[in-house]
Design a protein around this motif. Structure first.
Motif, PDB file in Angstrom:
ATOM      1  N   TYR A  60      -9.744   5.067   1.146  1.00  0.00           N
ATOM      2  CA  TYR A  60      -8.415   5.443   0.630  1.00  0.00           C
ATOM      3  C   TYR A  60      -7.355   4.352   0.739  1.00  0.00           C
ATOM      4  O   TYR A  60      -6.403   4.351  -0.044  1.00  0.00           O
ATOM      5  CB  TYR A  60      -7.900   6.677   1.380  1.00  0.00           C
ATOM      6  N   CYS A  61      -7.484   3.500   1.730  1.00  0.00           N
ATOM      7  CA  CYS A  61      -6.386   2.565   2.025  1.00  0.00           C
ATOM      8  C   CYS A  61      -6.491   1.343   1.115  1.00  0.00           C
ATOM      9  O   CYS A  61      -7.340   0.475   1.325  1.00  0.00           O
ATOM     10  CB  CYS A  61      -6.451   2.138   3.487  1.00  0.00           C
ATOM     11  N   ARG A  77      -7.240  -1.710  12.919  1.00  0.00           N
ATOM     12  CA  ARG A  77      -6.492  -0.820  13.815  1.00  0.00           C
ATOM     13  C   ARG A  77      -6.441  -1.336  15.243  1.00  0.00           C
ATOM     14  O   ARG A  77      -5.836  -0.714  16.108  1.00  0.00           O
ATOM     15  CB  ARG A  77      -7.125   0.580  13.785  1.00  0.00           C
ATOM     16  N   SER A 121       0.848  -1.190   0.000  1.00  0.00           N
ATOM     17  CA  SER A 121       0.000   0.000   0.000  1.00  0.00           C
ATOM     18  C   SER A 121       0.881   1.236   0.000  1.00  0.00           C
ATOM     19  O   SER A 121       1.928   1.259   0.648  1.00  0.00           O
ATOM     20  CB  SER A 121      -0.887  -0.010   1.252  1.00  0.00           C
ATOM     21  N   ARG A 170      -0.695   4.224   0.664  1.00  0.00           N
ATOM     22  CA  ARG A 170      -1.301   5.035   1.714  1.00  0.00           C
ATOM     23  C   ARG A 170      -2.114   4.149   2.644  1.00  0.00           C
ATOM     24  O   ARG A 170      -3.182   3.666   2.235  1.00  0.00           O
ATOM     25  CB  ARG A 170      -2.203   6.113   1.121  1.00  0.00           C
ATOM     26  N   PRO A 171      -1.622   3.944   3.852  1.00  0.00           N
ATOM     27  CA  PRO A 171      -0.296   4.354   4.329  1.00  0.00           C
ATOM     28  C   PRO A 171       0.788   3.521   3.649  1.00  0.00           C
ATOM     29  O   PRO A 171       0.475   2.471   3.074  1.00  0.00           O
ATOM     30  CB  PRO A 171      -0.364   4.033   5.828  1.00  0.00           C
ATOM     31  N   LEU A 214      -1.792   1.059  10.377  1.00  0.00           N
ATOM     32  CA  LEU A 214      -3.115   1.519   9.944  1.00  0.00           C
ATOM     33  C   LEU A 214      -3.733   2.495  10.934  1.00  0.00           C
ATOM     34  O   LEU A 214      -4.860   2.968  10.718  1.00  0.00           O
ATOM     35  CB  LEU A 214      -4.048   0.308   9.757  1.00  0.00           C
ATOM     36  N   GLU A 229      -5.356   5.729   9.832  1.00  0.00           N
ATOM     37  CA  GLU A 229      -6.316   5.661   8.717  1.00  0.00           C
ATOM     38  C   GLU A 229      -7.738   5.634   9.276  1.00  0.00           C
ATOM     39  O   GLU A 229      -8.227   4.594   9.716  1.00  0.00           O
ATOM     40  CB  GLU A 229      -6.039   4.416   7.871  1.00  0.00           C
TER      41      GLU A 229
END
Ligand SMILES: [Zn+2]
Length: 204
Positions: A191-192, A118, A99, A101-102, A131, A134
């Protein structure tokens, strides 16, 4: 009788006068093959052969160690062609989740599912830490696993997630076990996004 310096008849006597005394296969006329089909210069010179001629090196296996590669998990030497590390038992075939992002690069073998989220006691602490920032990723988001038959499966946590889980843009229903393939994109929330790669064996 003519003799050489050691008192023996010269070699041609072997052939034509004393075949019952000397072994016939010790004598060859120049250019003539041995019984074993190999032409031997020693025979032509008429010298005694006390030892068999040295054998040429027989192939690369005598001079090159068996090829190995380092285990992706524990760095031990893994012989090529084996499916699991002899040290840590991890499968040679493994996943890479990459990945941007992050910026995370995860590796995972066939020892159970890889939990993505998380929560530091549900996901591996390093994964949870990566994570952590995020917001679109739930504390218990999704799991990916490589089955013993090599198949890849993704499961969103059965409790569901706030922002969803997607494989190549397609939403995964909570709790469903959906197939994933090499090169697929798994997105947690908005986004991730991880690219899933299957690594068979490091190149030589
Ligand atoms: Zn290992």
């Amino acid at each position: 009788m003519v003799t050489d310096e050691e008192g023996r008849p010269p070699r041609y006597v072997d052939k034509f006068l004393a075949e019952d005394v000397f072994l016939d296969d010790e004598y060859d006329e120049a250019g003539e093959d041995d019984e074993d089909g190999e032409y031997d210069e020693d025979d032509e010179a008429g010298e005694e052969r006390d030892e068999p001629p040295p054998r040429p090196p027989s192939g690369p296996q005598t001079s090159v160690a068996p090829r190995t590669h380092p285990c992706w998990s524990c760095a031990a030497d893994v012989p090529s062609g084996t499916s699991a590390c002899p040290e840590c038992q991890e499968s040679v075939r493994h996943l890479r989740l990459i990945s941007t992002r992050p910026p995370v690069h995860l590796r995972h073998g066939s020892c159970g599912p890889l939990n993505l989220g998380r929560h530091p006691s549900w996901a591996a602490p390093a994964v949870a830490a990566a994570l952590d920032g995020e917001r679109g990723v739930s504390r218990r988001h999704a799991s990916i696993e490589m089955a013993p038959d090599g198949g890849l499966w993704l499961t969103e946590h059965p409790a569901g997630t706030m922002n969803g889980t997607f494989v190549n843009g397609e939403r995964v229903p909570p709790g469903d076990r959906v197939p994933v393939a090499d090169g697929d994109t798994v997105r947690l929330g908005t986004y991730c996004a991880f690219t899933v790669l299957v690594v068979e064996e490091p190149p030589a």
